[in-house]
Design a protein around this motif. Structure first.
Motif: not given
Length: 191
Positions: A126-135
């Motif tokens: 979940d953190n990795a997916r959000a980090a890709v989007r910068g959130v």
């Protein structure tokens, strides 16, 4: 025999008034019954003292939380979800309830809501997916009861999805779930 037309009109008005009263009283009784059914915590099917579960499954589309022991369903609860319940949680503030497999990792007996079982969201994925989007993926996703001081809402709270992203039960239900759920219990949240 001649009947005055005024007496026929009077009888009709009395009969009409009587039917109006019957209809109004019936509507009031039906509304009271419906209100009672919506607001009542149905306490039947209480789990026995000492019961323990090993899995929780949430089906968001059905607004249902089921608890299991050794693959057998012990009980189902109707729930309320985040205000934007369709789809998985993607970022902080999106008002979505996450989807995926997590664990009950902590308990908060003093939360702003009656009892709170914390869900281990966000996972590394979940953190990795959000980090890709910068959130930020968000955090503080829990299963909890009603806001403190609002116990009287009872089951009525389930009529809308009102939470920021958590899973809500009535106070009686969260008390029971709290009692039977050990820390580390797996929770699977499905679409």
């Amino acid at each position: 025999m001649v009947v005055a037309s005024g007496s026929i009109g009077t009888r009709r008005r009395k009969r009409h008034r009587w039917w109006c009263i019957v209809i109004v009283v019936t509507c009031i009784l039906a509304a009271a019954l419906l209100g009672t059914l919506l607001c009542t915590d149905h306490r039947g099917n209480r789990l026995p003292i000492g019961a323990r579960i090993d899995r929780i499954v949430v089906e968001k589309s059905l607004r249902k939380l089921s608890i299991f022991r050794d693959g057998e369903v012990l009980k189902n609860y109707q729930i309320a979800l985040g205000q934007n319940p369709i789809g998985p949680k993607a970022e902080e503030g999106d008002m979505k309830t996450p989807e995926g497999t997590y664990r009950i990792d902590t308990r908060n007996p003093n939360s702003a809501y009656h009892l709170a079982l914390h869900i281990s969201y966000p996972s590394d994925e979940d953190n990795a997916r959000a980090a890709v989007r910068g959130v930020s993926a968000g955090s503080d996703i829990m299963i909890h009861g009603l806001p403190n001081g609002e116990r009287s809402l009872g089951a009525l709270h389930r009529q809308i999805d009102w939470i920021a992203g958590c899973i809500a039960l009535t106070n009686d239900e969260i008390e029971e779930l709290w009692r039977v759920t050990p820390s580390g219990t797996v929770i699977e949240i499905k679409r």
